[in-house]
Design an enzyme around this catalytic site. Structure first.
Site, PDB file in Angstrom:
ATOM      1  N   SER A 150       0.825  -1.207   0.000  1.00  0.00           N
ATOM      2  CA  SER A 150       0.000   0.000   0.000  1.00  0.00           C
ATOM      3  C   SER A 150       0.860   1.259   0.000  1.00  0.00           C
ATOM      4  CB  SER A 150      -0.960  -0.027   1.191  1.00  0.00           C
ATOM      5  OG  SER A 150      -1.900   1.016   1.103  1.00  0.00           O
ATOM      6  N   ASP A 305      -2.819   6.804  -3.367  1.00  0.00           N
ATOM      7  CA  ASP A 305      -1.567   6.228  -2.873  1.00  0.00           C
ATOM      8  C   ASP A 305      -1.123   5.134  -3.845  1.00  0.00           C
ATOM      9  OD1 ASP A 305      -3.508   4.333  -2.237  1.00  0.00           O
ATOM     10  OD2 ASP A 305      -2.528   3.740  -0.374  1.00  0.00           O
ATOM     11  N   ASP A 307      -1.151   1.910  -4.214  1.00  0.00           N
ATOM     12  CA  ASP A 307      -2.029   0.826  -4.661  1.00  0.00           C
ATOM     13  C   ASP A 307      -3.457   1.312  -4.891  1.00  0.00           C
ATOM     14  OD1 ASP A 307      -2.640   1.148  -1.936  1.00  0.00           O
ATOM     15  OD2 ASP A 307      -3.244  -0.948  -1.728  1.00  0.00           O
ATOM     16  N   ASP A 309      -5.847   2.497  -3.052  1.00  0.00           N
ATOM     17  CA  ASP A 309      -6.987   2.254  -2.174  1.00  0.00           C
ATOM     18  C   ASP A 309      -7.296   3.466  -1.296  1.00  0.00           C
ATOM     19  OD1 ASP A 309      -4.859   2.038  -0.377  1.00  0.00           O
ATOM     20  OD2 ASP A 309      -5.620   0.228   0.593  1.00  0.00           O
TER      21      ASP A 309
END
Length: 580
Positions: A150, A305, A307, A309
């Site tokens: 992430s 961000d 990834d 999410d």
């Protein structure tokens, strides 16, 4: 653990490590006799929990590496085969981001799944986390794996697991999978199948355009309509992550054409060369996007961000300056938009976490919308939403956590910074069509519900000594709870570890949420303080919330100054109490 034992463990690891890079790293450490490095890698192990795994990339059980991925997947496969009768046919979705290790790890995941006779449904290119979560439920898969860390720094990677409902795993599955991983033998005993053989036997398939198209169709259906799109110019950044292409397609699907991108951050780059810590909550991460907004006269900055999410937002005010919104402000604005601008109305549901702003609850209750709070972590939001949808027939419209996490509707059962970006852009367009801006909408909410001010403080304490210090701090706050914080009297304490809420007069009630190491102090004057250790980082976090009424005759700035003074007192006093 003595040095000889560490060397024995390292040598055994080295003998079966499939990765040349980590073998070279370990050989170098052994050659130098670096006992501290060995202890760091072999003195513990990454623990599998409800967030899966996350850690520094490197050799050994206390690092993220191919050996750990292979063993973890073997445990997951065994658990699925035991608990999901048709797991082989339904398969497991495998997504991966652009970090170091991710590409190789996704192939290891697929090889182990196929080796167990389970169909590996693998994205043919890097994929945002929300797209992977969407694919699990859309395809009816038995589960999902997303290889990502992430928003962590470049040295990290991770392994996130989804259940067949498309949400992150919760008890008892997390414990069950962890136990299955413990039962995995030597790496050589784990069945793995080559990609060519898996394809020949129908145990590996590619995911791509069809899944993306289905996701975008669901996102497009979130639009509540309204004008003003031609008045919104957007500056967007993917922050060296994997969400850029999908986010642009989502914005286009909502009718936004005037979108400018930060070219230096648009493509996946595992080195994250322009941001040291690619978390949009961190100071400085939006600098290039804000510069682009000035160059292009954009009034809205949207940032995902790595990834994709999470979503960060900045908006231009009447003063001509860009103002970065907090996660709580974005959540309140989205809640108001999705509740009050929705022509469908009906029985609707909003869920937030116990550390997110109470303002969202006030907005929901004012419109008769169901509202619940759950523990920190989107796994709790998604699973509770599905429980209530099934039990009551309610329609889930927003899940929200203050750390820039939002789920609009049920497009996917996890944080989704892509669909949230499109919906927020529509919110900004509506505000423009009304002759104002996003900050005008926020001020209207503050004047109606009170100015809510939130602040988070995190204190990092790495290593075993740091962990012990965090535990001592939480124990002391329980055994010697403060009677006043920042001059405000404590009127109630919610201890989510014991599952009890205690009022100032000593009366107790039971809390209904799962047990968690969290303490909440409710204070007079609509303020609160919450303490909890982080679940993914070696730190303890403190959350402060105050509510300041805004008189009709005063400026918002006057109320904001009072709120800042109150929260300064709370934060300063509580930090001193916790560290004493």
């Amino acid at each position: 653990m003595d040095a000889e034992k560490l060397r024995e463990m390292a040598s055994a690891w080295l003998a079966e490590d499939p990765d040349p890079e980590t073998r070279e790293e370990l050989e170098d450490i052994l050659g130098k006799g670096d006992e501290a490095a060995l202890a760091d890698r072999f003195g513990g192990r990454l623990e599998f929990g409800t967030a899966g795994l996350r850690g520094l990339i490197g050799a050994g059980p206390n690092r993220m590496n191919r050996s750990v991925v292979i063993r973890t997947t073997a445990g997951l496969a065994a658990y699925l085969l035991e608990h999901v009768p048709d797991a082989k046919e339904r398969g497991v979705v495998v997504g991966y981001d652009g970090r170091r290790l991710s590409d190789a790890a996704k192939d290891d995941v697929a090889a182990v799944l196929a080796g167990h006779g389970i169909l590996a449904r693998v994205f043919s290119d890097v994929a945002p986390t929300p797209l992977t979560a969407f694919a699990v439920s859309h395809l009816g898969a038995a589960g999902g794996v997303m290889v990502t860390a992430s928003h962590n720094p470049a040295a990290y990677n991770g392994y996130k697991v989804y259940w067949g409902n498309g949400a992150q795993i919760v008890p008892p599955h997390d414990r069950g999978i962890a136990e299955a991983i413990e039962g995995v033998g030597e790496l050589a005993s784990i069945p793995r199948m080559s990609e060519d053989e898996a394809r020949r036997l129908g145990l590996r398939e590619d995911l791509g355009d069809e899944t993306i198209a289905a996701y975008l169709e669901r996102v497009r259906a979130l639009s509540l309509g309204g004008g003003g799109r031609d008045r919104v110019r957007i500056a967007y950044t993917a922050m060296h992550g994997v969400g850029g292409a999908l986010a642009l397609r989502a914005l286009s699907a909502f009718g936004f054409a005037d979108v400018h991108v930060v070219r230096a951050q648009m493509e996946p780059d595992p080195a994250f060369p322009t941001v040291e810590f690619p978390n949009p909550e961190e100071e400085g991460t939006l600098d290039l996007a804000l510069e682009l907004a000035e160059e292009t006269s954009a009034g809205l900055v949207l940032a995902n961000d790595p990834d994709a999410d999470r979503l960060a937002v900045a908006v231009r005010g009447k003063d001509g300056a860009m103002h970065t919104l907090t996660g709580n402000e974005i959540g309140a604005l989205l809640a108001s938009h999705l509740i009050e601008d929705d022509p469908a109305k009906g029985d609707r549901l909003v869920i937030t976490t116990i550390v997110s702003t109470p303002m969202v609850g006030e907005i929901a209750r004012a419109s008769g919308v169901r509202y619940e709070e759950v523990l920190t972590g989107f796994k709790w939001i998604a699973n509770r939403a599905m429980e209530l949808e099934a039990a009551t027939g309610t329609r889930f419209v927003l899940g929200f956590e203050e750390a820039l996490g939002y789920s609009v509707d049920a497009v996917c059962r996890d944080k989704d910074g892509v669909s949230a970006a499109a919906v927020f852009a529509e919110l900004a367009a509506r505000a423009a069509a009304e002759g104002g801006g996003v900050l005008d909408r926020l001020e209207a909410l503050y004047r109606r519900f009170g100015l809510h001010r939130s602040r988070q403080q995190g204190f990092t304490a790495p290593g075993a000594e740091g962990h012990a210090k965090i535990e001592r701090t939480m124990a002391r706050l329980r055994s010697e709870p403060p009677e006043r914080i920042g001059g405000a009297r404590v009127v109630g304490i919610r201890d989510y570890h014991t599952g009890t809420a205690t009022r100032a007069d000593g009366t107790q009630t039971k809390l209904t949420l799962p047990r968690s190491n969290v303490l909440a102090f409710d204070l007079e004057g609509d303020s609160r303080v919450i303490a909890r250790p982080s679940g993914t980082e070696p730190k303890i976090k403190f959350y402060f919330d105050v509510r300041e009424p805004v008189a009709a005759s005063e400026t918002l700035e006057a109320a904001r100054e009072r709120a800042e003074e109150r929260i300064d007192r709370l934060a300063g006093d509580f930090a001193a109490l916790a560290s004493s």
